[in-house]
Structures are given as structure tokens and as C-alpha cells.
Write an enzyme that holds these catalytic residues in place. Structure first.
Site, PDB file in Angstrom:
ATOM      1  CG  ASP A 153     -24.915  15.915 -61.113  1.00  0.00           C
ATOM      2  OD1 ASP A 153     -24.065  15.223 -61.693  1.00  0.00           O
ATOM      3  OD2 ASP A 153     -24.639  16.944 -60.472  1.00  0.00           O
ATOM      4  CG  HIS A 203     -23.820   6.856 -67.127  1.00  0.00           C
ATOM      5  ND1 HIS A 203     -22.535   6.814 -66.648  1.00  0.00           N
ATOM      6  CD2 HIS A 203     -24.100   8.175 -67.337  1.00  0.00           C
ATOM      7  CE1 HIS A 203     -22.048   8.047 -66.590  1.00  0.00           C
ATOM      8  NE2 HIS A 203     -22.970   8.888 -66.999  1.00  0.00           N
ATOM      9  CG  LEU A 213     -44.853  11.106 -69.942  1.00  0.00           C
ATOM     10  CD1 LEU A 213     -44.884  10.564 -68.516  1.00  0.00           C
ATOM     11  CD2 LEU A 213     -43.454  10.907 -70.520  1.00  0.00           C
TER      12      LEU A 213
END
Length: 256
Positions: free
Chosen positions: A10, A27, A124
Site C-alpha cells: 500500500d 508503482h 523461494l
């Protein structure tokens, strides 16, 4: 150490606005913060990372903003496909969770190609929720489970059992574990920590099924400002709360 950390990223738009930079730049900086966080988590032994990249509700935003975000997503996915430095460094398997058919075709095809190209990686596990919300995930799991049971009943009828399940009626029973098998997160442990940056305290319909015992944290930095020291602090906070979390888990198991 936590096995699984989930992020609600956020503050990208507020980051851009506070610095008077053009739409979408926040972004882009946030993507760089995400790549850095992946490496930090891998180096500290965290096995699973999940991020809330785009909510289904985000399609209600201004069309020009949605278009910009979709173009950025396509660009960054293709960037990962072409330059696999980060993926190779952490031997990363990438999932996209959500209703992919809602995405523009170039974004959807790029996402599917990235998933296919990393499917055999064993390091991962990086899961990107887009376009996603938890209620649609749960509804999808119920739909898939009903289809599974319907197919099971039809198979039994075809084999001459007259629709009566061999186990005495279990076809009509639905358990939590049955639904778990049909969640996007099947095979992935529930998040140990959920971090929502920018100080916001809402889950915003993110992993509601999976976060009963997650440690929720709401650090003040906007997502593009999230750094290694914030991640370390989040893990230390989780470790302090760990005995209490485990106690609650044990209590819940006894009450089942």
C-alpha cells in the site's frame, strides 16, 4: 523464523503524489522495493512470499489509471522473463492467483508464460495475487469442490452404486480441509506475518481464509519506502509474539 510473509503493498500512489511525479512511477519504484524484499527474504530463510498486487475492486478505478497499471504489469512480467537475474538468484517459483481471465490478454499470456517458465524451480515460492479478492477465492473453492463431488457421484452411479458413496455418505460432508485443497494457496502454509504498509489497518479482502493466526503489522512507510530494516523489524516483532500465537493455535486445535 517465519516461513511465509504476505504483503499488502500500500502507498504507491501516495508516494508518487507526495513527490509530484507522474502516475505509475510510484508503482515502478514499488516494484524495485518488491524485488529487493524477495532477495532479503530469501537470504533470511523465508520460503514463501505472497503479495496483493491488484484487487478485483481496483478495476473500478479511473480507466486511464487501470490501463497504466496493466501496461506496467505487462512490462514488469516481461522484464522478469527476459532478465532472470533475481529469479535465478533465489531459484524462484512464481504463481499468479486470481481470476486471470479478467486481465488484458497480453498481461494474462505473459503471466502464464512466467508461471510455466519457473514451475520447476525449488527455491523461494513467490505468489502474486492479481486480480484477486478473498471472497472470490472462497467462492471458487466451493464451486470446485461441488464439481469434484458431482463428478464423484456420477462416477459411482456409472459403476453401479446407484449414487451411494462407498464410504457411507461422506460425499455430502464438506470439511475445512476439503475447501483448503481448492484454495489458490493449496500446498502453501498460511502466512506467519501479514504486512500492510502505509499504516493502514485493513486487510481489504486479502487472504481472509488463511490469516486466522497471522501476525498483522501496519508499518508507517509507504510501500516504495519499505526497506531491509523494516523487514527485519517486522520479523523481530513476530518473534516476540510467537509464543502467544502458538498458544492460540494449540487452544484452537483442542476446541475442534
Amino acid at each position: 523464523m517465519p516461513k511465509h510473509i504476505a504483503f499488502i503493498m500500500d502507498g504507491n500512489r501516495r508516494y508518487a503524489k507526495s513527490r509530484s511525479i507522474k502516475q505509475g512511477t510510484g508503482h515502478s519504484v514499488g516494484f524495485a522495493a518488491l524485488m529487493a524484499s524477495l532477495i532479503y527474504c530469501y537470504e533470511m530463510g523465508v520460503k514463501y512470499i505472497t503479495v496483493y498486487a491488484f484487487s478485483i475492486d481496483n478495476f473500478k478505478r479511473d480507466p486511464s489509471e487501470v490501463k497504466t497499471l496493466m501496461e506496467l504489469m505487462e512490462e514488469k512480467i516481461n522484464e522478469l522473463l527476459e532478465n532472470k537475474n533475481v529469479i535465478n538468484k533465489v531459484n524462484c517459483k512464481i504463481n499468479f492467483w486470481g481470476i486471470l481471465d479478467m486481465l488484458p490478454e497480453p498481461v494474462r499470456l505473459a503471466a502464464q508464460k512466467l508461471m510455466a517458465s519457473t514451475a520447476e524451480n525449488t527455491g523461494l515460492v513467490f505468489s502474486v495475487c492479481m486480480p484477486y479478492n478473498s471472497t472470490s477465492e472462497i467462492a471458487n473453492a466451493v464451486t470446485e469442490l461441488c464439481k469434484e463431488r458431482r463428478d464423484m457421484m456420477q462416477g459411482q452411479q456409472a459403476s453401479g452404486r446407484n449414487g451411494r458413496p462407498a464410504n457411507g455418505g461422506a460425499c455430502s460432508d464438506i470439511s475445512v480441509s476439503d475447501l483448503d485443497r481448492h484454495m489458490y494457496t493449496a500446498g502453501c502454509p498460511d502466512p506467519d506475518i501479514v504486512i500492510r504498509t502505509s499504516g493502514e489497518t485493513r486487510l481489504s479482502n486479502f487472504l481472509l481464509w488463511q490469516t486466522t493466526f497471522s501476525h498483522l503489522q501496519n508499518p508507517d512507510p509507504l510501500w516504495p519506502e519499505f526497506s531491509w530494516r523494516h523487514l527485519v523489524w517486522a520479523i523481530l516483532q513476530y518473534q516476540r509474539a510467537y509464543p502467544y500465537i502458538e498458544q492460540n493455535k494449540d487452544l484452537a486445535k483442542k476446541q475442534l
